[in-house]
Motif scaffolding. Structure first.
Motif, PDB file in Angstrom:
ATOM      1  N   LEU A  45       0.818  -1.214   0.000  1.00  0.00           N
ATOM      2  CA  LEU A  45       0.000   0.000   0.000  1.00  0.00           C
ATOM      3  C   LEU A  45       0.854   1.268   0.000  1.00  0.00           C
ATOM      4  O   LEU A  45       0.466   2.281  -0.587  1.00  0.00           O
ATOM      5  N   GLU A  46       2.013   1.202   0.614  1.00  0.00           N
ATOM      6  CA  GLU A  46       2.935   2.345   0.553  1.00  0.00           C
ATOM      7  C   GLU A  46       3.404   2.558  -0.886  1.00  0.00           C
ATOM      8  O   GLU A  46       3.495   3.690  -1.372  1.00  0.00           O
ATOM      9  N   LYS A  47       3.683   1.456  -1.580  1.00  0.00           N
ATOM     10  CA  LYS A  47       4.092   1.526  -2.985  1.00  0.00           C
ATOM     11  C   LYS A  47       2.948   2.114  -3.832  1.00  0.00           C
ATOM     12  O   LYS A  47       3.171   2.955  -4.713  1.00  0.00           O
ATOM     13  N   ASP A  80     -16.169   3.415 -13.189  1.00  0.00           N
ATOM     14  CA  ASP A  80     -16.864   4.666 -13.498  1.00  0.00           C
ATOM     15  C   ASP A  80     -17.427   5.327 -12.236  1.00  0.00           C
ATOM     16  O   ASP A  80     -17.372   6.546 -12.089  1.00  0.00           O
ATOM     17  N   HIS A  81     -17.960   4.514 -11.328  1.00  0.00           N
ATOM     18  CA  HIS A  81     -18.573   5.061 -10.115  1.00  0.00           C
ATOM     19  C   HIS A  81     -17.552   5.832  -9.272  1.00  0.00           C
ATOM     20  O   HIS A  81     -17.847   6.928  -8.786  1.00  0.00           O
ATOM     21  N   PHE A  82     -16.368   5.251  -9.112  1.00  0.00           N
ATOM     22  CA  PHE A  82     -15.341   5.889  -8.283  1.00  0.00           C
ATOM     23  C   PHE A  82     -14.382   6.768  -9.093  1.00  0.00           C
ATOM     24  O   PHE A  82     -13.439   7.332  -8.539  1.00  0.00           O
ATOM     25  N   LYS A  83     -14.619   6.848 -10.429  1.00  0.00           N
ATOM     26  CA  LYS A  83     -13.757   7.656 -11.309  1.00  0.00           C
ATOM     27  C   LYS A  83     -12.286   7.266 -11.133  1.00  0.00           C
ATOM     28  O   LYS A  83     -11.400   8.102 -10.940  1.00  0.00           O
ATOM     29  N   VAL A  84     -12.039   5.965 -11.218  1.00  0.00           N
ATOM     30  CA  VAL A  84     -10.711   5.410 -10.946  1.00  0.00           C
ATOM     31  C   VAL A  84      -9.731   5.773 -12.063  1.00  0.00           C
ATOM     32  O   VAL A  84     -10.018   5.592 -13.256  1.00  0.00           O
ATOM     33  N   ASP A  85      -8.566   6.284 -11.675  1.00  0.00           N
ATOM     34  CA  ASP A  85      -7.510   6.634 -12.632  1.00  0.00           C
ATOM     35  C   ASP A  85      -6.509   5.503 -12.822  1.00  0.00           C
ATOM     36  O   ASP A  85      -5.881   5.389 -13.881  1.00  0.00           O
ATOM     37  N   LEU A  86      -6.346   4.686 -11.780  1.00  0.00           N
ATOM     38  CA  LEU A  86      -5.318   3.647 -11.820  1.00  0.00           C
ATOM     39  C   LEU A  86      -5.754   2.468 -10.959  1.00  0.00           C
ATOM     40  O   LEU A  86      -6.290   2.655  -9.867  1.00  0.00           O
ATOM     41  N   VAL A  87      -5.526   1.248 -11.464  1.00  0.00           N
ATOM     42  CA  VAL A  87      -5.796   0.022 -10.713  1.00  0.00           C
ATOM     43  C   VAL A  87      -4.476  -0.713 -10.522  1.00  0.00           C
ATOM     44  O   VAL A  87      -3.737  -0.922 -11.492  1.00  0.00           O
ATOM     45  N   PHE A 111      -4.217  -0.419 -15.736  1.00  0.00           N
ATOM     46  CA  PHE A 111      -3.785  -1.469 -14.798  1.00  0.00           C
ATOM     47  C   PHE A 111      -2.267  -1.440 -14.647  1.00  0.00           C
ATOM     48  O   PHE A 111      -1.541  -1.304 -15.624  1.00  0.00           O
ATOM     49  N   ARG A 112      -1.794  -1.598 -13.414  1.00  0.00           N
ATOM     50  CA  ARG A 112      -0.350  -1.580 -13.156  1.00  0.00           C
ATOM     51  C   ARG A 112      -0.006  -2.647 -12.115  1.00  0.00           C
ATOM     52  O   ARG A 112      -0.630  -2.720 -11.046  1.00  0.00           O
ATOM     53  N   THR A 113       0.988  -3.472 -12.415  1.00  0.00           N
ATOM     54  CA  THR A 113       1.484  -4.473 -11.463  1.00  0.00           C
ATOM     55  C   THR A 113       2.669  -3.876 -10.706  1.00  0.00           C
ATOM     56  O   THR A 113       3.607  -3.360 -11.320  1.00  0.00           O
ATOM     57  N   LEU A 114       2.614  -3.953  -9.381  1.00  0.00           N
ATOM     58  CA  LEU A 114       3.652  -3.352  -8.545  1.00  0.00           C
ATOM     59  C   LEU A 114       4.408  -4.417  -7.756  1.00  0.00           C
ATOM     60  O   LEU A 114       3.820  -5.391  -7.290  1.00  0.00           O
ATOM     61  N   ASP A 115       5.700  -4.205  -7.613  1.00  0.00           N
ATOM     62  CA  ASP A 115       6.537  -5.076  -6.791  1.00  0.00           C
ATOM     63  C   ASP A 115       6.909  -4.309  -5.532  1.00  0.00           C
ATOM     64  O   ASP A 115       7.634  -3.315  -5.584  1.00  0.00           O
ATOM     65  N   SER A 116       6.391  -4.748  -4.396  1.00  0.00           N
ATOM     66  CA  SER A 116       6.653  -4.046  -3.142  1.00  0.00           C
ATOM     67  C   SER A 116       7.972  -4.468  -2.500  1.00  0.00           C
ATOM     68  O   SER A 116       8.347  -3.948  -1.450  1.00  0.00           O
ATOM     69  N   ASP A 117       8.667  -5.433  -3.110  1.00  0.00           N
ATOM     70  CA  ASP A 117       9.917  -5.967  -2.558  1.00  0.00           C
ATOM     71  C   ASP A 117       9.708  -6.666  -1.222  1.00  0.00           C
ATOM     72  O   ASP A 117      10.639  -6.788  -0.420  1.00  0.00           O
ATOM     73  N   GLN A 148       2.510   6.087  -6.050  1.00  0.00           N
ATOM     74  CA  GLN A 148       2.341   6.115  -7.502  1.00  0.00           C
ATOM     75  C   GLN A 148       1.884   7.481  -8.010  1.00  0.00           C
ATOM     76  O   GLN A 148       1.879   7.731  -9.207  1.00  0.00           O
ATOM     77  N   ALA A 149       1.477   8.356  -7.099  1.00  0.00           N
ATOM     78  CA  ALA A 149       0.959   9.661  -7.524  1.00  0.00           C
ATOM     79  C   ALA A 149       1.364  10.733  -6.527  1.00  0.00           C
ATOM     80  O   ALA A 149       1.682  10.437  -5.369  1.00  0.00           O
ATOM     81  N   GLU A 150       1.335  11.974  -6.996  1.00  0.00           N
ATOM     82  CA  GLU A 150       1.686  13.097  -6.117  1.00  0.00           C
ATOM     83  C   GLU A 150       0.590  13.350  -5.094  1.00  0.00           C
ATOM     84  O   GLU A 150       0.853  13.663  -3.936  1.00  0.00           O
ATOM     85  N   LYS A 151      -0.684  13.214  -5.532  1.00  0.00           N
ATOM     86  CA  LYS A 151      -1.827  13.392  -4.628  1.00  0.00           C
ATOM     87  C   LYS A 151      -2.723  12.157  -4.711  1.00  0.00           C
ATOM     88  O   LYS A 151      -3.770  12.171  -5.351  1.00  0.00           O
ATOM     89  N   PRO A 152      -2.316  11.081  -4.068  1.00  0.00           N
ATOM     90  CA  PRO A 152      -3.070   9.826  -4.199  1.00  0.00           C
ATOM     91  C   PRO A 152      -4.301   9.789  -3.304  1.00  0.00           C
ATOM     92  O   PRO A 152      -4.319  10.328  -2.196  1.00  0.00           O
ATOM     93  N   TYR A 153      -5.337   9.160  -3.795  1.00  0.00           N
ATOM     94  CA  TYR A 153      -6.527   8.833  -3.009  1.00  0.00           C
ATOM     95  C   TYR A 153      -6.738   7.338  -3.207  1.00  0.00           C
ATOM     96  O   TYR A 153      -7.213   6.892  -4.253  1.00  0.00           O
ATOM     97  N   VAL A 154      -6.328   6.556  -2.207  1.00  0.00           N
ATOM     98  CA  VAL A 154      -6.282   5.100  -2.361  1.00  0.00           C
ATOM     99  C   VAL A 154      -7.565   4.466  -1.816  1.00  0.00           C
ATOM    100  O   VAL A 154      -7.915   4.644  -0.646  1.00  0.00           O
ATOM    101  N   ILE A 155      -8.253   3.745  -2.698  1.00  0.00           N
ATOM    102  CA  ILE A 155      -9.466   3.010  -2.327  1.00  0.00           C
ATOM    103  C   ILE A 155      -9.140   1.516  -2.324  1.00  0.00           C
ATOM    104  O   ILE A 155      -8.599   0.989  -3.295  1.00  0.00           O
ATOM    105  N   VAL A 156      -9.456   0.855  -1.201  1.00  0.00           N
ATOM    106  CA  VAL A 156      -9.216  -0.586  -1.079  1.00  0.00           C
ATOM    107  C   VAL A 156     -10.552  -1.318  -1.139  1.00  0.00           C
ATOM    108  O   VAL A 156     -11.452  -1.056  -0.332  1.00  0.00           O
TER     109      VAL A 156
END
Length: 396
Positions: free
Chosen positions: A239-241, A304-311, A337-343, A245-253
């Motif tokens: 989640l830190e990773k 569309d409901h959450f106006k998601v910019d990135l998954v 869609f983006r795959t992230l490696d949190s190490d 990913q953005a300068e002003k992130p709004y993270v929805i789980v």
């Protein structure tokens, strides 16, 4: 977000205020101290820290070393480095002190400029059976908050070892209660501070944990989904990773319902039900919002409901939906869609394995803890006291 380790002047600068120019500064900052093992951090720990922060302005949390915990309680599940990082990730924490002493003294409070310390309304004992807060209680630099019913490390360990699914919905099942004999009951009966009780979710508790903040103009709305079971350091690193990913992130789980998690994880997963997992995730400083019972497939309606910019998704396996389709087909089609490696490859399975491999050690640890608490409780009964008098016991 208040970053760990910032002082009052730093926070004023973040708000664009001149030093000493806020109402907070004029009435002086109340610094609060909490300490503990914070092993297998759960929403009960987070709720204690939330309550402590509400008693002041700035929360300092001391975390004990592996050696100190092993001496007084028995072996911790997580290493001290893992436990330090978990506590830093709780959104009500302003600063942590690594290697804090097991016994809380006036010297510790003064060293870190704390007005008083806060602990739950249970009792914490040294290896010799002494109250670890005796000194600060005598000097009236001690406050109490309510212990969160329905969760404890003891209970979670029992759920992992019992391997049934009764904790998903009905905790009155005899199979579920079976583990209390080993993990919440000593040879002379139940301690009032250790054991198993049922967690009851309320809307008020969710409101207390939620940020209540809506996305602002310019925010990047990032969506992630999963079980987030036994919320742990692997989740925090991921989640830190995501947050970065953005300068002003709004993270929805998005949290999947228990039956959905069990479909793709099997065994007795999830160890924590969806109500418990909701609070665990909401307590993380990198999370802005939680969708309770999110659909497994991240489809058009959700995006569309959450106006998601990135998954985003980590390196863990993506299980197909019930019809065999890719649950991330739509965000991939949209190119978001983006795959992230949190190490950090730690998984919930790894934690369960740690517990299973050390089962006898954890049984012994909890029975030892129970025996010490029962000795105190019996002494209180002889004195005609109740559990509410526990806080006064050491100072008399």
């Amino acid at each position: 977000m208040i970053k760990n380790g910032h002082h009052a002047a730093d926070r004023e600068a973040e708000r664009g205020e001149p030093p000493g120019g806020s109402d907070l500064d004029q009435r002086s900052v109340v610094r609060v101290w909490c300490d503990g093992c914070y092993d297998m951090v759960h929403y009960g720990h987070s709720n204690q820290l939330r309550q402590a922060k509400a008693m002041g302005d700035y929360l300092v949390v001391g975390v004990h070393t592996d050696a100190e915990i092993s001496r007084h309680k028995g072996p911790p599940v997580f290493t001290q480095a893992e436990r330090y990082k978990m506590v830093r990730a709780i959104k009500w924490v302003d600063e942590i002190v690594e290697g804090a002493p097991y016994v809380t003294t006036l010297q510790t409070l003064d060293q870190f400029n704390c007005d008083f310390c806060v602990h739950g309304d249970d009792i914490t004992l040294t290896v010799d059976g002494e109250d670890t807060y005796a000194e600060v209680k005598r000097e009236q630099r001690y406050r109490e908050c309510k212990r969160t019913q329905g969760v404890s490390t003891t209970d979670l360990v029992g759920r992992m070892l019992l391997m049934t699914k009764t904790h998903h919905s009905n905790m009155d099942n005899p199979d579920y209660l079976q583990h209390t004999d080993n993990f919440g009951k000593g040879p002379k009966g139940h301690s009032p501070w250790t054991g198993v009780s049922q967690f009851l979710q309320t809307s008020q508790k969710i409101i207390q944990f939620a940020s209540g903040k809506e996305p602002q103009a310019g925010d990047t709305i990032i969506y992630v989904a999963g079980a987030f079971d036994l919320f742990h350091i692997g989740h925090v690193d991921f989640l830190e990773k995501v947050y970065n990913q953005a300068e002003k992130p709004y993270v929805i789980v998005g949290l999947h319902f228990d039956q959905e998690v069990n479909r793709y994880k099997g065994k007795n997963y999830p160890i924590m039900n969806v109500h418990e997992r909701t609070l665990s995730v909401l307590a993380c400083r990198y999370v802005s919002e939680v969708v309770i019972g999110a659909p497994y497939a991240v489809g058009r309606d959700l995006l569309d409901h959450f106006k998601v910019d990135l998954v985003c998704h980590g390196k863990t396996e993506v299980f197909p939906d019930k019809d065999g389709s890719d649950p991330y087909a739509e965000p991939k089609k949209r190119g978001v869609f983006r795959t992230l490696d949190s190490d950090n490859g730690l998984t919930t399975d790894d934690i369960v394995q740690r517990i299973i491999e050390n089962r006898l050690l954890f049984e012994a640890r909890n029975q030892k803890k129970e025996a010490k608490e029962m000795a105190v409780f019996e002494a209180m009964k002889r004195r005609g006291e109740t559990t509410e008098d526990a806080a006064k016991l050491a100072s008399q």
